[in-house]
Enzyme design. Structure first.
Site, PDB file in Angstrom:
ATOM      1  N   ARG A 236       0.872  -1.183   0.000  1.00 32.24           N
ATOM      2  CA  ARG A 236       0.000   0.000   0.000  1.00 32.24           C
ATOM      3  C   ARG A 236       0.903   1.225   0.000  1.00 32.24           C
ATOM      4  O   ARG A 236       1.921   1.262   0.721  1.00 32.24           O
ATOM      5  CB  ARG A 236      -0.900   0.039   1.243  1.00 32.24           C
ATOM      6  CG  ARG A 236      -2.074  -0.937   1.238  1.00 32.24           C
ATOM      7  CD  ARG A 236      -3.159  -0.585   0.207  1.00 32.24           C
ATOM      8  NE  ARG A 236      -4.279  -1.505   0.226  1.00 32.24           N
ATOM      9  CZ  ARG A 236      -4.402  -2.593  -0.555  1.00 32.24           C
ATOM     10  NH1 ARG A 236      -3.478  -2.904  -1.435  1.00 32.24           N
ATOM     11  NH2 ARG A 236      -5.485  -3.344  -0.471  1.00 32.24           N
ATOM     12  N   GLU A 265      -3.762   7.123  -3.317  1.00 27.75           N
ATOM     13  CA  GLU A 265      -4.375   6.556  -4.507  1.00 27.75           C
ATOM     14  C   GLU A 265      -5.872   6.898  -4.552  1.00 27.75           C
ATOM     15  O   GLU A 265      -6.493   6.901  -3.484  1.00 27.75           O
ATOM     16  CB  GLU A 265      -4.221   5.014  -4.397  1.00 27.75           C
ATOM     17  CG  GLU A 265      -3.980   4.320  -5.692  1.00 27.75           C
ATOM     18  CD  GLU A 265      -3.711   2.831  -5.456  1.00 27.75           C
ATOM     19  OE1 GLU A 265      -2.676   2.514  -4.845  1.00 27.75           O
ATOM     20  OE2 GLU A 265      -4.532   2.019  -5.883  1.00 27.75           O
ATOM     21  N   HIS A 283      -1.887  -0.429 -10.106  1.00 29.02           N
ATOM     22  CA  HIS A 283      -2.442  -1.325  -9.077  1.00 29.02           C
ATOM     23  C   HIS A 283      -3.049  -2.593  -9.712  1.00 29.02           C
ATOM     24  O   HIS A 283      -4.264  -2.818  -9.640  1.00 29.02           O
ATOM     25  CB  HIS A 283      -3.480  -0.580  -8.216  1.00 29.02           C
ATOM     26  CG  HIS A 283      -3.680  -1.224  -6.870  1.00 29.02           C
ATOM     27  ND1 HIS A 283      -4.068  -0.541  -5.740  1.00 29.02           N
ATOM     28  CD2 HIS A 283      -3.547  -2.524  -6.472  1.00 29.02           C
ATOM     29  CE1 HIS A 283      -4.166  -1.366  -4.726  1.00 29.02           C
ATOM     30  NE2 HIS A 283      -3.862  -2.586  -5.148  1.00 29.02           N
TER      31      HIS A 283
HETATM   32  P1  NAP Z   1      -0.400 -11.563   4.988  1.00 30.41           P
HETATM   33  O1  NAP Z   1      -0.273 -12.980   4.576  1.00 30.41           O
HETATM   34  O2  NAP Z   1      -1.284 -11.235   6.137  1.00 30.41           O
HETATM   35  O3  NAP Z   1       1.076 -11.007   5.258  1.00 30.41           O
HETATM   36  C1  NAP Z   1       1.352  -9.854   5.956  1.00 30.41           C
HETATM   37  C2  NAP Z   1       2.612 -10.080   6.756  1.00 30.41           C
HETATM   38  O4  NAP Z   1       2.969  -8.856   7.374  1.00 30.41           O
HETATM   39  C3  NAP Z   1       2.468 -11.134   7.870  1.00 30.41           C
HETATM   40  O5  NAP Z   1       3.550 -12.009   7.795  1.00 30.41           O
HETATM   41  C4  NAP Z   1       2.499 -10.296   9.146  1.00 30.41           C
HETATM   42  O6  NAP Z   1       3.154 -10.942  10.230  1.00 30.41           O
HETATM   43  C5  NAP Z   1       3.340  -9.127   8.728  1.00 30.41           C
HETATM   44  N1  NAP Z   1       3.045  -7.932   9.516  1.00 30.41           N
HETATM   45  C6  NAP Z   1       1.859  -7.325   9.706  1.00 30.41           C
HETATM   46  N2  NAP Z   1       2.021  -6.221  10.440  1.00 30.41           N
HETATM   47  C7  NAP Z   1       3.336  -6.126  10.741  1.00 30.41           C
HETATM   48  C8  NAP Z   1       4.114  -5.195  11.454  1.00 30.41           C
HETATM   49  N3  NAP Z   1       3.567  -4.117  12.036  1.00 30.41           N
HETATM   50  N4  NAP Z   1       5.436  -5.406  11.534  1.00 30.41           N
HETATM   51  C9  NAP Z   1       6.003  -6.484  10.978  1.00 30.41           C
HETATM   52  N5  NAP Z   1       5.314  -7.408  10.272  1.00 30.41           N
HETATM   53  C10 NAP Z   1       3.999  -7.230  10.153  1.00 30.41           C
HETATM   54  O7  NAP Z   1      -0.923 -10.673   3.783  1.00 30.41           O
HETATM   55  P2  NAP Z   1      -0.714 -10.918   2.215  1.00 30.41           P
HETATM   56  O8  NAP Z   1      -1.817 -11.754   1.686  1.00 30.41           O
HETATM   57  O9  NAP Z   1       0.684 -11.331   1.970  1.00 30.41           O
HETATM   58  O10 NAP Z   1      -0.950  -9.407   1.688  1.00 30.41           O
HETATM   59  C11 NAP Z   1      -0.120  -8.361   2.092  1.00 30.41           C
HETATM   60  C12 NAP Z   1      -0.617  -7.020   1.599  1.00 30.41           C
HETATM   61  O11 NAP Z   1      -0.385  -6.906   0.205  1.00 30.41           O
HETATM   62  C13 NAP Z   1      -2.135  -6.792   1.716  1.00 30.41           C
HETATM   63  O12 NAP Z   1      -2.501  -6.354   3.016  1.00 30.41           O
HETATM   64  C14 NAP Z   1      -2.415  -5.748   0.664  1.00 30.41           C
HETATM   65  O13 NAP Z   1      -2.334  -4.452   1.209  1.00 30.41           O
HETATM   66  C15 NAP Z   1      -1.276  -5.950  -0.335  1.00 30.41           C
HETATM   67  N6  NAP Z   1      -1.765  -6.471  -1.637  1.00 30.41           N
HETATM   68  C16 NAP Z   1      -1.607  -5.719  -2.760  1.00 30.41           C
HETATM   69  C17 NAP Z   1      -2.001  -6.214  -3.969  1.00 30.41           C
HETATM   70  C18 NAP Z   1      -1.837  -5.415  -5.218  1.00 30.41           C
HETATM   71  O14 NAP Z   1      -2.684  -5.503  -6.103  1.00 30.41           O
HETATM   72  N7  NAP Z   1      -0.776  -4.634  -5.352  1.00 30.41           N
HETATM   73  C19 NAP Z   1      -2.590  -7.480  -4.078  1.00 30.41           C
HETATM   74  C20 NAP Z   1      -2.743  -8.208  -2.909  1.00 30.41           C
HETATM   75  C21 NAP Z   1      -2.324  -7.702  -1.686  1.00 30.41           C
HETATM   76  P3  NAP Z   1       2.484 -12.095  11.117  1.00 30.41           P
HETATM   77  O15 NAP Z   1       2.434 -13.317  10.255  1.00 30.41           O
HETATM   78  O16 NAP Z   1       3.418 -12.238  12.253  1.00 30.41           O
HETATM   79  O17 NAP Z   1       1.124 -11.600  11.493  1.00 30.41           O
HETATM   80  C1  GLV Z   2      -5.121  -5.556  -3.548  1.00 26.54           C
HETATM   81  O1  GLV Z   2      -4.497  -4.561  -3.410  1.00 26.54           O
HETATM   82  C2  GLV Z   2      -5.583  -6.388  -2.490  1.00 26.54           C
HETATM   83  O2  GLV Z   2      -5.395  -6.009  -1.316  1.00 26.54           O
HETATM   84  O3  GLV Z   2      -6.168  -7.440  -2.769  1.00 26.54           O
END
Ligand code: NAP
Ligand code: GLV
Length: 316
Positions: A236, A265, A283
């Site tokens: 983000r 955004e 995005h």
């Molecule tokens: P996820 O599996 O929940 O991974 C997030 C990771 O961040 C987890 O390992 C979590 O640790 C860690 N975390 C959270 N808060 C933290 C903090 N304050 N300090 C250190 N580590 C922290 O999520 P994901 O599915 O990988 O997605 C991640 C993000 O990508 C989404 O939230 C979204 O904003 C973004 N995204 C963007 C797109 C795009 O189109 N560009 C698409 C999909 C997602 P723990 O395991 O210890 O909780």
């Molecule tokens: C995209 O940004 C998502 O969070 O799925």
């Protein structure tokens, strides 16, 4: 029961919901719904499919007297006041896992595009500047033996790291919890954020946006980056102090940056449009047919479950 979808998404969602006996309405304009429209069209809804661009605030939630579930068509849910929704007895769901590969592919694409000037080189061709092979034309950085720093080693962070490892990179990560399986599979080392920013050749952001991750990469931390570093943000925009990052890119204090997301955004800082050492995407992390169809199906299935008194599949 009525389901309101705030923008046209793949048809399978509507088909599934109608088959389950619900009346479905869709905001059918080719733009994000405005707050007043959202309030007006969702007031009788028993369920809503929201997009990451819809701000589901307290005010919006207060105008949803019948709503039992908000199914976000995204894995990130920083657009929703989840705590308030829960306090009103509304279930909130997201679409994890099924977009992980798609988004990791985009993070890796940005990494390669930044390392090898892919977009600047394409622009050079489009501008018909190519007059022949040149020994020093668009010299880039090789990935083998370089350090890939994953900030947020969750689903997408880990998958992106696996891709980087396949390109011969060594992995370090910063994360709240230790990820043993990830470490065993990739030889990744857990380090502090400070250390990661100091040593990584590529820093890739994969944290959710929350109060404690807003501007996690601020002036002080961005100043730790090597002058040969590449920063990739598919998480983000608000996780990075974008203005300061742009100032570093302008002064060539880092090698390049790849963006799929932006601070504030859908606005995009105009300075980014003029820089040669950036790659900017609209995005599109999860924008594959496979991911978007699965996201639509999962959002619909979450709603069907909740409106039938069953547990949601992917609750937040
Ligand atoms: P996820 O599996 O929940 O991974 C997030 C990771 O961040 C987890 O390992 C979590 O640790 C860690 N975390 C959270 N808060 C933290 C903090 N304050 N300090 C250190 N580590 C922290 O999520 P994901 O599915 O990988 O997605 C991640 C993000 O990508 C989404 O939230 C979204 O904003 C973004 N995204 C963007 C797109 C795009 O189109 N560009 C698409 C999909 C997602 P723990 O395991 O210890 O909780
Ligand atoms: C995209 O940004 C998502 O969070 O799925």
């Amino acid at each position: 029961m009525q389901v309101f979808i705030t923008r046209r998404i793949p048809d399978n969602a509507q088909e599934l919901l109608q088959k389950a006996g619900f009346t479905v309405s869709v905001f059918d304009k080719d733009r994000a719904i405005k707050k007043d429209e959202l309030i007006k069209f969702s007031k009788n809804a028993d369920a809503i499919v929201s997009l990451l661009s819809d701000k589901i605030t307290k005010e919006v939630i207060d105008s949803l007297p019948r709503c039992k579930i908000i199914a976000n068509f995204a894995v990130g849910y920083n657009n929703i006041d989840v705590e308030y929704a829960h306090s009103k007895g509304i279930v909130v769901t997201n679409t994890p896992d099924i977009l992980t590969d798609a988004t990791a592919d985009i993070a890796m694409s940005l990494t390669l595009a930044c390392a090898r000037h892919i977009c600047a080189a394409q622009n050079y061709m489009l501008e018909q500047k190519f007059v022949g092979w040149k020994p020093k034309l668009f010299l880039g950085i090789e990935l083998r033996n370089k350090i890939f720093g994953v900030v947020g080693a969750g689903r997408i962070g880990q998958e992106t790291a696996k891709r980087a490892k396949a390109f011969g990179m060594r992995i370090v990560y910063y994360n709240r919890s230790k990820k043993n399986e990830f470490e065993n599979g990739t030889s990744a080392k857990k380090v502090s954020l400070k250390k990661l920013l100091k040593i990584a050749d590529v820093v890739s952001l994969h944290l959710p946006l929350a109060g404690n991750t807003f501007h996690l990469l601020n002036r002080e931390s961005l100043d730790l980056l090597k002058n040969t570093a590449i920063l990739i943000n598919t998480a983000r925009g608000e996780i990075v102090d974008e203005k300061y990052l742009i100032s570093l890119l302008k002064k060539k204090k880092i090698f390049a940056a790849g963006f799929d997301v932006y601070e504030g955004e859908p606005k995009v800082n105009k300075a980014l449009l003029k820089l040669e050492n950036v790659v900017i995407l609209p995005h599109i992390g999860s924008a594959t047919f496979e991911a978007r169809n699965s996201m639509a199906k999962l959002a619909a299935e979450n709603i069907i479950n909740v409106l039938n008194g069953k547990k949601p599949i992917t609750p937040i």
